[in-house]
Design a protein around this motif. Structure first.
Motif, mmCIF file in Angstrom:
data_model
loop_
_atom_site.group_PDB
_atom_site.id
_atom_site.type_symbol
_atom_site.label_atom_id
_atom_site.label_comp_id
_atom_site.label_asym_id
_atom_site.label_seq_id
_atom_site.Cartn_x
_atom_site.Cartn_y
_atom_site.Cartn_z
ATOM 1 N N ASP A 10 0.914 -1.144 0.003
ATOM 2 C CA ASP A 10 -0.101 0.069 0.224
ATOM 3 C C ASP A 10 0.931 1.232 0.016
ATOM 4 O O ASP A 10 0.566 2.124 -0.782
ATOM 5 C CB ASP A 10 -0.842 0.117 1.121
ATOM 6 N N TYR A 12 4.132 1.397 -1.003
ATOM 7 C CA TYR A 12 4.686 1.564 -2.325
ATOM 8 C C TYR A 12 3.797 1.908 -3.514
ATOM 9 O O TYR A 12 4.449 2.916 -4.373
ATOM 10 C CB TYR A 12 5.293 0.134 -2.485
ATOM 11 N N GLU A 13 2.602 1.575 -3.404
ATOM 12 C CA GLU A 13 1.736 1.996 -4.333
ATOM 13 C C GLU A 13 1.427 3.628 -4.413
ATOM 14 O O GLU A 13 1.204 4.419 -5.076
ATOM 15 C CB GLU A 13 0.132 1.288 -4.143
ATOM 16 N N LYS A 14 1.319 4.178 -3.048
ATOM 17 C CA LYS A 14 0.966 5.506 -2.788
ATOM 18 C C LYS A 14 2.336 6.237 -2.942
ATOM 19 O O LYS A 14 2.444 7.462 -2.677
ATOM 20 C CB LYS A 14 0.393 5.848 -1.309
ATOM 21 N N LYS A 15 3.701 5.625 -3.260
ATOM 22 C CA LYS A 15 4.807 6.482 -3.252
ATOM 23 C C LYS A 15 5.250 6.936 -2.089
ATOM 24 O O LYS A 15 6.039 8.083 -2.156
ATOM 25 C CB LYS A 15 5.104 7.188 -4.346
#
Length: 174
Positions: A10, A12-15
């Motif tokens: 989560d 990583y997806e949101k950076k």
């Protein structure tokens, strides 16, 4: 450490690299907290532990030599979960494959030496665990833009900081 995978995925997806950095440090700290007492017990009480299972055996010496194997496997497990969370399943697999191949080669070679025998087998196992953990760790640091001491690489900005700088630059030109 399975719970680490969705949290990391989560973030990583949101950076959100700050959160990723935080959880990497936290997982290493938690591993030290629960792994160190076990490793120290294996090392300090190897005679007592092995005497529960074997009478008059050299197994305590083997258990003492296996301490690095256990230690590095304690770290490899959360690092592998972390790799899976940031979408590097293939890298985790390749690391496991390489470390296993190298470990088996070393076990065959060192174990066949008359001077080492079983100690050589254990040294090969230790080397495989060290290699696996280091490959996982270096890959994670590289993917997140961290140096091996978990600090930012020179000149590397976290994604959130880059985004803020971009917004400030756009605001200056408006």
């Amino acid at each position: 450490m399975i719970v680490l995978i969705p949290i990391v995925a989560d973030s990583y997806e949101k950076k959100d690299f700050r959160t990723l950095h935080h959880y990497l440090k936290l997982s290493i700290l938690v591993t030290i907290v629960y792994g160190a007492p076990v490793i120290l017990a294996f090392y300090a009480f190897s005679d007592t532990i092995t005497n529960l299972f074997f009478e008059e055996s050299t197994a305590s010496a083997y258990l003492t030599i296996l301490v690095p194997y256990f230690l590095f496997h304690y770290f490899a497990i959360p690092l592998q979960a972390y790799l899976i969370g940031i979408g590097l399943v293939r890298d985790a697999f390749i690391h496991s494959l390489y470390s296993t191949i190298i470990s088996f080669i070393l076990m065959l070679y060192l174990g066949s030496l008359p001077s080492l025998q079983m100690d050589g087998i254990i040294l090969g196992m230790n080397m495989g665990a060290v290699l696996l953990t280091l490959m996982h760790y270096v890959t994670i640091c590289e993917k997140l833009g961290l140096n091996v001491m978990l600090g930012r690489k020179n000149g590397a900005l976290l994604h959130n900081e880059t985004y803020r700088l971009h917004r400030v630059t756009i605001a200056l030109y408006d």
